[in-house]
Design an enzyme around this catalytic site. Structure first.
Site, PDB file in Angstrom:
ATOM      1  N   CYS A 186      37.358  26.121  57.919  1.00 55.31           N
ATOM      2  CA  CYS A 186      37.866  24.899  58.534  1.00 55.31           C
ATOM      3  C   CYS A 186      38.174  23.845  57.494  1.00 55.31           C
ATOM      4  O   CYS A 186      39.039  22.990  57.696  1.00 55.31           O
ATOM      5  CB  CYS A 186      36.873  24.377  59.566  1.00 55.31           C
ATOM      6  SG  CYS A 186      35.197  24.203  58.947  1.00 55.31           S
TER       7      CYS A 186
ATOM      8  N   GLU B   3      33.120  20.700  66.074  1.00 46.68           N
ATOM      9  CA  GLU B   3      33.838  20.826  64.811  1.00 46.68           C
ATOM     10  C   GLU B   3      34.983  21.791  65.057  1.00 46.68           C
ATOM     11  O   GLU B   3      34.764  22.984  65.301  1.00 46.68           O
ATOM     12  CB  GLU B   3      32.960  21.347  63.679  1.00 46.68           C
ATOM     13  CG  GLU B   3      33.665  21.267  62.340  1.00 46.68           C
ATOM     14  CD  GLU B   3      33.145  22.235  61.307  1.00 46.68           C
ATOM     15  OE1 GLU B   3      33.985  22.866  60.626  1.00 46.68           O
ATOM     16  OE2 GLU B   3      31.917  22.363  61.192  1.00 46.68           O
TER      17      GLU B   3
ATOM     18  N   GLY C 106      37.490  23.700  72.095  1.00 44.77           N
ATOM     19  CA  GLY C 106      36.790  22.422  72.206  1.00 44.77           C
ATOM     20  C   GLY C 106      37.108  21.719  73.508  1.00 44.77           C
ATOM     21  O   GLY C 106      36.227  21.131  74.148  1.00 44.77           O
TER      22      GLY C 106
END
Length: 463
Positions: A265, A231, A214
Site C-alpha cells: 500500500c 487502511e 472499505g
C-alpha cells in the site's frame, strides 16, 4: 455442507491449502468465548498481559523456518526476503508492548483540593482484525498485540490467500498459553464478516484492503456506533530534488517501487524528478531495475516473485498498455526477463517515462511492479502533482535540505512524510492515511487510543 476455501499458490497455480469456512455454530461460539475471555483479561495486570504477549511473539519467531517457505508459497514473495517480515513483526510487537504502560497510563489533570480526578483508558471489548495477504504478519500484528495489551480480545479474519498465517497466529497464542477465547482465528466469507460487524458483538474493526472493501465495511457497520479503522491503499509519490544524493535516491526508490513486486500500500508508484537531474536519474533507475531476477520465489537467486494472482498481473499489464498507447515510453524490455509470460502471475518490472496524469498508471493504484517518472521544474510543481491523487498514505522527499523537506512535507496531503527513505513503518510513529487511503491510526501510542475508550473519574473525597 460447509463451503470450502482453496488457497491457489501464485508459484505454480496449484492448490496449496484447502480449508472449510466457519459455520454458524463456530462463529457463535467464538463471539461468546471472546466476550467471556475479555471480561477476565481486562482485569489482569498489564505486566501479566505483557509477559503473555511477549510469549506469543517468541512462539511465532520459533516457527520461522516453516513460515519463510510457507509465505513464499502463499503470496509469492522470494524466500530471501520473507524472514524480513518476521523481523518487522517482532520490531512492531516488542515496541507496542514496551510503550503500553505509558500509553495506557491514567491521565491526571492539575490537582484540585478535595478531589481526585483522572481519565482511564478502558478496553473496548472484542476487536475484529481483517488482515490482507500482501504483508500478512506485519499488518495483522499492528492491531493484534496492542489490542491484547489494551485488555481486548481479538478475532482475526485473515485473507484467504494467506489463511495459513491466521493458523500460525493461533498456534503462537496456544503455545504461549494465552487464555482460551482471548485470541480467535476464523475463516469467513464476505457475508459472514459483514454479519459479525453488524452484530453489535464486536466493538472495533481494523481493516486493511481496497477502497471498495472499505466502503463495504462502513455499510456493514452502519448504525452500530463501533470503531472502524481503515487502511485502504495508496498511490504514493516520491519527489527527487536537484540536491538529492543521486545514488542513494535511485537505489532506495527502485527498491521502494519493486519490493514485494510492488504489492504494498505504501509502495512508490509515481516519481517526480527535478528536470536538471532527470536524464541521469532515469538512466540509473532503469539500469538498476534491469538487474532484478524474476522467477520462482523458492529459488534463493530470485529477487522478484510473481504477483499474487494472474488477474493482478493482467491489470498491471493493462495499465502499461494504456500508457504506451497514450504516448508513454517503456524503458524495460520484458523479453529480457524469461519468466515473464502473458496470462501468468509472473510480470517483469517496468519503468515508464513520458507519462501524464491522464494515464491510469499515474492515477490508479497499480499494486504491481510498474512506476512512472516525470520531470518537474520546481518544488511547487512537484507538490501540485503529488497532491493530484485520491490517495494520501505516504510520500517521500529526496534532498539534503532538512528545512526544505519539512516545508514541502507540510504542503503534501499524506499520512506520513519520509525524507531520504520510503516504504517503512516506524512503530514509534502513527500509521495513518488521508483521503481514500483511509482513516484511523495504528502503531505508536496513538494506536492505543483507537483500541481503548476514555473513562473519567471525578471523585470528591472532602465534604
Amino acid at each position: 455442507m460447509t463451503a470450502m476455501i482453496q488457497l491457489i499458490s501464485p508459484v505454480d497455480g496449484r492448490i496449496y491449502a484447502e480449508r472449510q469456512y466457519a459455520d454458524a455454530t463456530q462463529i457463535e461460539h467464538t463471539l461468546a468465548a471472546a466476550a467471556d475471555a475479555q471480561a477476565h483479561w481486562k482485569r489482569r495486570p498489564l505486566s501479566e498481559r505483557a509477559a503473555l504477549c511477549s510469549a506469543v511473539v517468541d512462539a511465532m519467531l520459533a516457527m520461522k523456518d516453516d513460515i519463510v517457505p510457507e509465505l513464499a508459497w502463499q503470496m509469492g514473495r522470494p524466500v530471501r526476503y520473507c524472514a524480513g517480515e518476521l523481523r518487522g513483526f517482532e520490531e512492531r510487537a516488542r515496541h507496542m508492548i514496551a510503550i503500553a504502560p505509558e500509553a495506557l497510563a491514567a491521565i491526571e489533570p492539575t490537582p484540585v483540593a478535595g478531589f481526585r480526578r483522572l481519565i482511564q483508558r478502558e478496553p473496548l471489548g472484542t476487536v475484529l482484525v481483517i488482515a490482507p495477504w500482501n504483508y500478512p504478519y506485519l499488518t495483522a500484528v499492528n492491531t493484534i498485540i496492542p489490542a491484547l495489551m489494551a485488555g481486548n480480545s481479538v478475532i482475526l479474519k485473515h485473507a484467504s490467500q494467506t489463511l495459513l498465517v491466521g493458523e500460525r497466529f493461533a498456534q503462537a497464542a496456544a503455545r504461549a498459553h494465552l487464555p482460551a477465547g482471548l485470541f480467535n482465528n476464523l475463516l469467513l466469507n464476505h457475508d459472514q464478516t459483514a454479519a459479525i460487524i453488524g452484530s453489535a458483538r464486536v466493538q472495533q474493526v481494523n481493516f486493511t484492503g481496497s477502497v471498495g472493501a472499505g466502503h463495504a465495511m462502513e455499510n456493514a457497520a452502519t448504525g452500530r456506533f463501533l470503531g472502524l479503522g481503515l487502511e485502504l491503499g495508496g498511490k504514493d509519490p516520491a519527489y527527487v530534488r536537484a540536491d538529492a544524493h543521486l545514488d542513494h535516491a535511485v537505489e532506495n526508490l527502485v527498491d521502494g517501487s519493486f519490493f514485494n513486486s510492488g504489492q504494498s500500500c505504501c509502495a512508490v508508484e509515481r516519481i517526480y524528478v527535478n528536470e536538471k537531474i532527470y536524464p541521469v536519474f532515469v538512466e540509473r533507475f532503469a539500469a538498476l531495475t534491469r538487474q532484478y531476477v524474476l522467477g520462482n520465489p523458492l529459488d534463493e537467486a530470485t529477487t522478484l516473485g510473481p504477483l499474487v494472482t494472474p488477474g493482478a498481473a493482467v491489470f498491471v499489464r493493462g495499465q502499461i498498455a494504456e500508457a504506451l498507447a497514450l504516448g508513454a515510453k517503456a524503458l524495460i524490455d520484458p523479453t529480457t526477463f524469461p519468466a515473464d509470460a502473458p496470462g501468468s502471475a509472473y510480470l517483469a518490472p517496468q519503468v515508464l517515462v513520458d507519462v501524464t496524469h491522464q494515464m491510469s498508471v499515474m492515477r490508479d493504484e497499480s499494486f504491481g511492479p510498474v512506476v512512472g517518472i516525470m520531470p518537474v521544474a520546481s518544488d511547487d510543481e512537484a507538490i501540485a502533482l503529488m497532491n493530484d491523487s485520491e490517495f494520501g498514505l505516504s510520500a517521500s522527499i529526496w534532498t539534503q535540505d532538512l528545512a526544505a523537506a519539512e516545508r514541502i512535507g507540510n504542503e503534501i496531503d499524506t499520512g506520513t512524510v519520509f525524507m531520504n527513505r520510503c516504504d517503512y513503518l516506524d512503530p514509534a510513529l502513527a500509521w495513518t492515511g488521508v483521503k481514500n487511503s483511509g482513516r484511523g491510526v495504528t502503531l505508536s501510542r496513538l494506536g492505543y487510543e483507537h483500541l481503548t475508550r476514555a473513562k473519567s473519574f471525578h471523585l470528591r473525597h472532602e465534604i
